[in-house]
Design a protein around this motif. Sequence first.
Motif, PDB file in Angstrom:
ATOM      1  N   GLN A  52      42.982 -61.650   4.758  1.00 13.22           N
ATOM      2  CA  GLN A  52      41.763 -62.398   4.665  1.00 13.22           C
ATOM      3  C   GLN A  52      40.622 -61.590   3.613  1.00 13.22           C
ATOM      4  OE1 GLN A  52      41.691 -65.481   5.581  1.00 13.22           O
ATOM      5  NE2 GLN A  52      43.957 -65.037   6.143  1.00 13.22           N
ATOM      6  N   SER A  53      39.268 -61.867   3.678  1.00 19.24           N
ATOM      7  CA  SER A  53      38.139 -61.240   3.215  1.00 19.24           C
ATOM      8  C   SER A  53      38.244 -59.833   3.727  1.00 19.24           C
ATOM      9  CB  SER A  53      37.036 -62.116   3.660  1.00 19.24           C
ATOM     10  OG  SER A  53      36.832 -63.279   3.066  1.00 19.24           O
ATOM     11  N   TRP A  54      37.828 -58.894   2.980  1.00 17.08           N
ATOM     12  CA  TRP A  54      37.981 -57.392   3.170  1.00 17.08           C
ATOM     13  C   TRP A  54      37.442 -56.926   4.523  1.00 17.08           C
ATOM     14  CZ3 TRP A  54      33.755 -54.294   4.400  1.00 17.08           C
ATOM     15  CH2 TRP A  54      32.448 -54.878   4.106  1.00 17.08           C
ATOM     16  N   TRP A  55      36.281 -57.616   4.963  1.00 16.37           N
ATOM     17  CA  TRP A  55      35.975 -57.272   6.198  1.00 16.37           C
ATOM     18  C   TRP A  55      36.462 -57.955   7.486  1.00 16.37           C
ATOM     19  CZ3 TRP A  55      33.711 -61.277   9.393  1.00 16.37           C
ATOM     20  CH2 TRP A  55      33.615 -62.331   8.670  1.00 16.37           C
ATOM     21  N   LYS A  56      37.044 -58.868   7.203  1.00 12.66           N
ATOM     22  CA  LYS A  56      37.666 -59.500   8.532  1.00 12.66           C
ATOM     23  C   LYS A  56      38.535 -58.792   9.535  1.00 12.66           C
ATOM     24  CE  LYS A  56      36.858 -64.488   7.229  1.00 12.66           C
ATOM     25  NZ  LYS A  56      37.418 -65.543   6.815  1.00 12.66           N
ATOM     26  N   ALA A  57      39.581 -58.327   8.840  1.00 13.46           N
ATOM     27  CA  ALA A  57      40.627 -57.564   9.582  1.00 13.46           C
ATOM     28  C   ALA A  57      39.932 -56.195  10.336  1.00 13.46           C
ATOM     29  CB  ALA A  57      41.529 -56.870   8.548  1.00 13.46           C
ATOM     30  N   PRO A  58      39.113 -55.405   9.705  1.00 19.67           N
ATOM     31  CA  PRO A  58      38.687 -54.403  10.506  1.00 19.67           C
ATOM     32  C   PRO A  58      37.486 -54.808  11.543  1.00 19.67           C
ATOM     33  CG  PRO A  58      37.572 -54.269   8.370  1.00 19.67           C
ATOM     34  CD  PRO A  58      38.713 -55.354   8.224  1.00 19.67           C
ATOM     35  N   PHE A  59      36.678 -55.795  11.203  1.00 17.43           N
ATOM     36  CA  PHE A  59      35.654 -56.290  12.081  1.00 17.43           C
ATOM     37  C   PHE A  59      36.310 -57.154  13.314  1.00 17.43           C
ATOM     38  CE2 PHE A  59      32.757 -59.614  13.783  1.00 17.43           C
ATOM     39  CZ  PHE A  59      31.763 -58.672  14.144  1.00 17.43           C
ATOM     40  N   ILE A  60      37.121 -57.808  13.250  1.00 13.79           N
ATOM     41  CA  ILE A  60      38.039 -58.591  14.178  1.00 13.79           C
ATOM     42  C   ILE A  60      38.708 -57.751  14.946  1.00 13.79           C
ATOM     43  CG2 ILE A  60      39.526 -60.593  14.722  1.00 13.79           C
ATOM     44  CD1 ILE A  60      38.485 -61.988  12.377  1.00 13.79           C
ATOM     45  N   GLY A  61      39.590 -56.933  14.573  1.00 13.19           N
ATOM     46  CA  GLY A  61      40.282 -55.905  15.014  1.00 13.19           C
ATOM     47  C   GLY A  61      39.388 -55.038  15.972  1.00 13.19           C
ATOM     48  N   SER A  62      38.326 -54.433  15.631  1.00  6.51           N
ATOM     49  CA  SER A  62      37.473 -53.649  16.426  1.00  6.51           C
ATOM     50  C   SER A  62      36.715 -54.358  17.583  1.00  6.51           C
ATOM     51  CB  SER A  62      36.450 -52.947  15.410  1.00  6.51           C
ATOM     52  OG  SER A  62      36.948 -51.996  14.413  1.00  6.51           O
ATOM     53  N   VAL A  63      36.425 -55.641  17.098  1.00  2.88           N
ATOM     54  CA  VAL A  63      35.693 -56.179  18.134  1.00  2.88           C
ATOM     55  C   VAL A  63      36.563 -56.508  19.473  1.00  2.88           C
ATOM     56  CG1 VAL A  63      34.696 -58.677  18.839  1.00  2.88           C
ATOM     57  CG2 VAL A  63      33.958 -57.245  16.910  1.00  2.88           C
ATOM     58  N   LEU A  64      37.837 -56.972  18.980  1.00  2.16           N
ATOM     59  CA  LEU A  64      38.882 -57.483  20.209  1.00  2.16           C
ATOM     60  C   LEU A  64      39.247 -55.900  20.986  1.00  2.16           C
ATOM     61  CD1 LEU A  64      40.783 -60.350  18.657  1.00  2.16           C
ATOM     62  CD2 LEU A  64      38.890 -60.316  20.272  1.00  2.16           C
TER      63      LEU A  64
END
Length: 180
Positions: A111-123
Amino acid sequence: MLHPATPWARLWRPLAAMTLVIVASNFLVQFPINEWLTWGAFTYPVAFLVTDLTNRAAGPSDARRVAAAGFALALVVSMALAPWRIAVASGIAFIVAQILDIAVFNRWRQQSWWKAPFIGSVLASVVDTLVFFFLAFAGTELDWLMLGTGDLAAKWAMAVVLLAPYRAMLPRLHCWVPAR
């Protein structure tokens, strides 16, 4: 000295960064800023940055390798710098959260560059916070639910802030983990 072709030689930067982040966080979590926040909330999320950069540069296998080795090295050093209960709680919470972060990152990596690190970090921050604060502080005089809530809010804020260095490193991933 490790031969440059071995996986460990390629991963020395993420491994050193992971160890430093965990040890610093285990030390700093002992110092509350106020009733709902510790200093560790500002350093610990960098562990997810390290994992996510490694995952993007070298894949989930190497990211798990860094998480496992970082866990072992940091646990040993943390046992010397932090009370045993904090070191053990940190280790358990860390490895569970890192495995989750790697899995979520891989689910979102296209997905967009920011989705993987952001969603992974939040969860992963939710799981890490619940496991760590319960194991480290349940039954003590500290209001660990309040501290955990404050730390989780700070971790989520840091997940946003750490998108900037993540994005800045994307064209430089070959420096983070050299090619095989």
